[in-house]
Design a protein around this motif. Sequence first.
Motif, PDB file in Angstrom:
ATOM      1  N   UNK A   1       2.695  10.889  -2.894  1.00  0.00           N
ATOM      2  CA  UNK A   1       3.223  10.621  -4.237  1.00  0.00           C
ATOM      3  C   UNK A   1       2.464  11.434  -5.275  1.00  0.00           C
ATOM      4  N   UNK A   2       1.152  11.493  -5.122  1.00  0.00           N
ATOM      5  CA  UNK A   2       0.349  12.248  -6.073  1.00  0.00           C
ATOM      6  C   UNK A   2       0.494  13.756  -5.864  1.00  0.00           C
ATOM      7  N   UNK A   3       0.659  14.179  -4.606  1.00  0.00           N
ATOM      8  CA  UNK A   3       0.684  15.616  -4.306  1.00  0.00           C
ATOM      9  C   UNK A   3       2.035  16.257  -4.603  1.00  0.00           C
ATOM     10  N   UNK A   4       3.118  15.621  -4.169  1.00  0.00           N
ATOM     11  CA  UNK A   4       4.439  16.257  -4.301  1.00  0.00           C
ATOM     12  C   UNK A   4       5.430  15.398  -5.076  1.00  0.00           C
ATOM     13  N   UNK A   5       4.977  14.314  -5.601  1.00  0.00           N
ATOM     14  CA  UNK A   5       5.852  13.507  -6.434  1.00  0.00           C
ATOM     15  C   UNK A   5       6.871  12.685  -5.687  1.00  0.00           C
ATOM     16  N   UNK A   6       6.555  12.266  -4.453  1.00  0.00           N
ATOM     17  CA  UNK A   6       7.466  11.391  -3.716  1.00  0.00           C
ATOM     18  C   UNK A   6       7.500  10.032  -4.398  1.00  0.00           C
ATOM     19  N   UNK A   7       8.666   9.577  -4.814  1.00  0.00           N
ATOM     20  CA  UNK A   7       8.734   8.308  -5.543  1.00  0.00           C
ATOM     21  C   UNK A   7       8.352   7.128  -4.648  1.00  0.00           C
ATOM     22  N   UNK A   8       7.496   6.270  -5.164  1.00  0.00           N
ATOM     23  CA  UNK A   8       7.095   5.087  -4.414  1.00  0.00           C
ATOM     24  C   UNK A   8       6.692   3.988  -5.382  1.00  0.00           C
ATOM     25  N   UNK A   9       7.469   2.933  -5.420  1.00  0.00           N
ATOM     26  CA  UNK A   9       7.139   1.781  -6.259  1.00  0.00           C
ATOM     27  C   UNK A   9       6.067   0.969  -5.563  1.00  0.00           C
ATOM     28  N   UNK A  10       4.904   0.820  -6.183  1.00  0.00           N
ATOM     29  CA  UNK A  10       3.821   0.079  -5.531  1.00  0.00           C
ATOM     30  C   UNK A  10       4.219  -1.341  -5.153  1.00  0.00           C
ATOM     31  N   UNK A  11       4.975  -2.010  -5.996  1.00  0.00           N
ATOM     32  CA  UNK A  11       5.354  -3.394  -5.723  1.00  0.00           C
ATOM     33  C   UNK A  11       6.295  -3.476  -4.532  1.00  0.00           C
ATOM     34  N   UNK A  12       7.337  -2.621  -4.534  1.00  0.00           N
ATOM     35  CA  UNK A  12       8.303  -2.647  -3.435  1.00  0.00           C
ATOM     36  C   UNK A  12       7.628  -2.241  -2.128  1.00  0.00           C
ATOM     37  N   UNK A  13       6.790  -1.209  -2.216  1.00  0.00           N
ATOM     38  CA  UNK A  13       6.085  -0.749  -1.024  1.00  0.00           C
ATOM     39  C   UNK A  13       5.194  -1.858  -0.455  1.00  0.00           C
TER      40      UNK A  13
ATOM     41  N   UNK B   1       4.132  -5.565   3.722  1.00  0.00           N
ATOM     42  CA  UNK B   1       3.624  -6.907   4.037  1.00  0.00           C
ATOM     43  C   UNK B   1       4.525  -7.592   5.050  1.00  0.00           C
ATOM     44  N   UNK B   2       5.835  -7.461   4.853  1.00  0.00           N
ATOM     45  CA  UNK B   2       6.787  -8.065   5.780  1.00  0.00           C
ATOM     46  C   UNK B   2       6.676  -7.404   7.154  1.00  0.00           C
ATOM     47  N   UNK B   3       6.613  -6.068   7.163  1.00  0.00           N
ATOM     48  CA  UNK B   3       6.498  -5.346   8.431  1.00  0.00           C
ATOM     49  C   UNK B   3       5.205  -5.709   9.148  1.00  0.00           C
TER      50      UNK B   3
ATOM     51  N   UNK C   1      -3.290   3.102   6.981  1.00  0.00           N
ATOM     52  CA  UNK C   1      -3.249   4.561   6.904  1.00  0.00           C
ATOM     53  C   UNK C   1      -1.902   5.041   6.360  1.00  0.00           C
ATOM     54  N   UNK C   2      -0.824   4.357   6.743  1.00  0.00           N
ATOM     55  CA  UNK C   2       0.496   4.728   6.253  1.00  0.00           C
ATOM     56  C   UNK C   2       0.586   4.561   4.744  1.00  0.00           C
ATOM     57  N   UNK C   3       0.043   3.465   4.232  1.00  0.00           N
ATOM     58  CA  UNK C   3       0.039   3.242   2.780  1.00  0.00           C
ATOM     59  C   UNK C   3      -0.733   4.359   2.086  1.00  0.00           C
TER      60      UNK C   3
ATOM     61  N   UNK D   1      -5.347  -2.676  15.520  1.00  0.00           N
ATOM     62  CA  UNK D   1      -4.809  -1.317  15.516  1.00  0.00           C
ATOM     63  C   UNK D   1      -3.543  -1.236  14.662  1.00  0.00           C
ATOM     64  N   UNK D   2      -2.698  -2.251  14.781  1.00  0.00           N
ATOM     65  CA  UNK D   2      -1.476  -2.317  13.984  1.00  0.00           C
ATOM     66  C   UNK D   2      -1.808  -2.362  12.494  1.00  0.00           C
ATOM     67  N   UNK D   3      -2.797  -3.182  12.115  1.00  0.00           N
ATOM     68  CA  UNK D   3      -3.184  -3.311  10.703  1.00  0.00           C
ATOM     69  C   UNK D   3      -3.753  -1.998  10.175  1.00  0.00           C
TER      70      UNK D   3
END
Length: 224
Positions: A32-44, A49-51, A23-25, A16-18
Amino acid sequence: MADRRRYTGTQRLQLLWSLSLFLLVGMVFILDRAVGVPASPLILALVLSVVWLLGLGVLGFRERQQWNKMVAQSSFSKQVGPNAADLETLVDGRSVTVSTTVPGLTAQTHTEVTTTVQEVDASFTVQFEHVKDSGTENGLTTGDDSFDEQFVIDGSSQNVNRILSSDVRTALLSIETEGTCTITGEHVTFEIPFTMLSPGELEQLGEMVITIAKQVEAVGRADR
């Protein structure tokens, strides 16, 4: 009503956690695609992954802590060796073991409490599935409504009647843990579909399988 522990085992919670993080990703990239929220794929990816790993670790640590507490507060002790059960204790001088098993890829860990039936040469299988409140919908009936409502019984009626002595009936009715008791000429095993047991439940299950094993042996001696 089914015991909620059937659905809250560590593997189920980790899955369930996974899925929640997946879903969050997806939501982040959609935003990001809809309203342009900045999100670096690498940082995300690194942050999530850590979380994700921390969450899995916390859930695993929770299960280990509960298991260690259960062992510390019961008469069972941990066993070592490639062929040894996870836990073992003696009840009336007889060995009772506890093992864990995962019956399938999507199933959570099950717990098996087992003792050996001695000096009985017979091939049979009787099962008492403890379901608390829907036993009369399926399986054999014994004529005891309070018993039949709590157990689904599988096996020949002759074997069930011979095994179900007053002591065995009392021992089974005293159990509050959902699971299936399987009785053969070799073993008595109570399988629980989770591992989150209290020390009291574990002790009670150990005494119950010994009571049933003694009755099977008594029936076996009477047949000689």
